[in-house]
Design a protein around this motif. Sequence first.
Motif, short mmCIF file in Angstrom:
data_model
loop_
_atom_site.label_atom_id
_atom_site.label_comp_id
_atom_site.label_asym_id
_atom_site.label_seq_id
_atom_site.Cartn_x
_atom_site.Cartn_y
_atom_site.Cartn_z
N PRO A 117 0.81 -1.23 0.00
CA PRO A 117 0.00 0.00 0.00
C PRO A 117 0.84 1.28 0.00
N TRP A 118 2.03 1.23 0.59
CA TRP A 118 2.88 2.42 0.61
C TRP A 118 3.32 2.85 -0.79
N ASP A 119 3.31 1.89 -1.74
CA ASP A 119 3.75 2.19 -3.11
C ASP A 119 2.61 2.60 -4.04
N THR A 120 1.42 2.76 -3.49
CA THR A 120 0.25 3.04 -4.34
C THR A 120 0.20 4.46 -4.89
N ALA A 121 1.08 5.34 -4.41
CA ALA A 121 1.11 6.71 -4.93
C ALA A 121 1.99 6.83 -6.18
N ARG A 131 -0.17 5.84 5.25
CA ARG A 131 0.83 6.02 4.18
C ARG A 131 0.28 5.52 2.86
N GLY A 132 0.82 6.07 1.78
CA GLY A 132 0.40 5.65 0.45
C GLY A 132 -0.61 6.61 -0.13
N ALA A 133 -1.23 6.20 -1.21
CA ALA A 133 -2.22 7.02 -1.91
C ALA A 133 -3.52 7.09 -1.10
N SER A 134 -4.50 7.75 -1.66
CA SER A 134 -5.82 7.82 -1.01
C SER A 134 -6.35 6.40 -0.84
N ASP A 192 -9.19 5.25 -1.58
CA ASP A 192 -9.90 4.82 -2.79
C ASP A 192 -8.92 4.23 -3.82
N ARG A 193 -7.80 4.90 -4.00
CA ARG A 193 -6.80 4.40 -4.96
C ARG A 193 -6.19 3.09 -4.44
N GLN A 194 -5.89 3.05 -3.15
CA GLN A 194 -5.35 1.81 -2.59
C GLN A 194 -6.32 0.66 -2.79
N GLU A 195 -7.60 0.93 -2.59
CA GLU A 195 -8.60 -0.12 -2.74
C GLU A 195 -8.66 -0.61 -4.19
N ALA A 196 -8.59 0.30 -5.14
CA ALA A 196 -8.63 -0.09 -6.56
C ALA A 196 -7.44 -0.99 -6.90
N ILE A 197 -6.27 -0.65 -6.40
CA ILE A 197 -5.07 -1.44 -6.65
C ILE A 197 -5.17 -2.78 -5.91
#
Length: 198
Positions: free
Chosen positions: A38-42, A76-79, A81-86
Motif C-alpha cells: 500500500p505504501w507504493d500506491t502513490a 501512508r500511500g495514496a488515497s 480509494d486508490r489503494q482499494e482499486a489497486i
Amino acid sequence: MNLLDVHTHHPGREGAIINLAPGETPVDGLIYSAGLHPWDTALPDREIDSRLDEISRLAARREVVAIGESGLDRLRGASLDRQEAIFRRQVAISESVGKPMILHVVKAFPEIMRLRRELSPAQPWVIHGFRGKPQLAAELLREGFYISLGERFNRETAEIIPADRLFVETDESRLSVEEIAARLPYKPDGSAYSMFIQ
C-alpha cells in the motif's frame, strides 16, 4: 511439522515466505510472496500497471506461493480509494492463480472486512503482523481471516486465535521465527500451512 515463517523481508531465508521486492527474481528452493505494498500506491499509473503485470507473471511461478504483501494503510500511500482499486486488482491475481493473500492493514480493518464480504474470495486472506486487541481479532476471525503474529503482539489477542488460524512471522525482526513462536501461548498447529505448500 516445522514452523513456517509466513512473512519475512530477510532474503534467502529457508522455511519462510520471502517478500519479493520489485525487480527481484525468485531463487530455486525458496518460497516467496509477490505484491504491491500500500505504501507504493502513490506511484504513477504507468508504474503501477507495470508492477501489477510483473506480479501477475511472478504469481504463475511455483516458487511464489502467495500474493502480497498487499492491503490498505490509512497512514501512508495514496488515497484509500486508490489503494482499494489497486488492492482489488491484486485480489483478482490471487483468485486467478489460486494463491492466498498476505495483507498489510493499518487503520483500515472495516474496509478490508467489507472487501472480503463483497468479493467473497475463494483464496485465504492472512493479516500479517497483527498487533490489535482481542475484540478486533475475534471480528476478523468471524469474517474468515487468518492472523499472523510477529515480534510485537497483544498477548490477550494471541490467546484467542485458534491454532489452525494462527501464523507466526519474522517480518523485519532480528529474532528467529522459533524465538517469536516461543513467546506465544501455543504454536500454530500447522494445518493451515497447506494453503502455501502446493
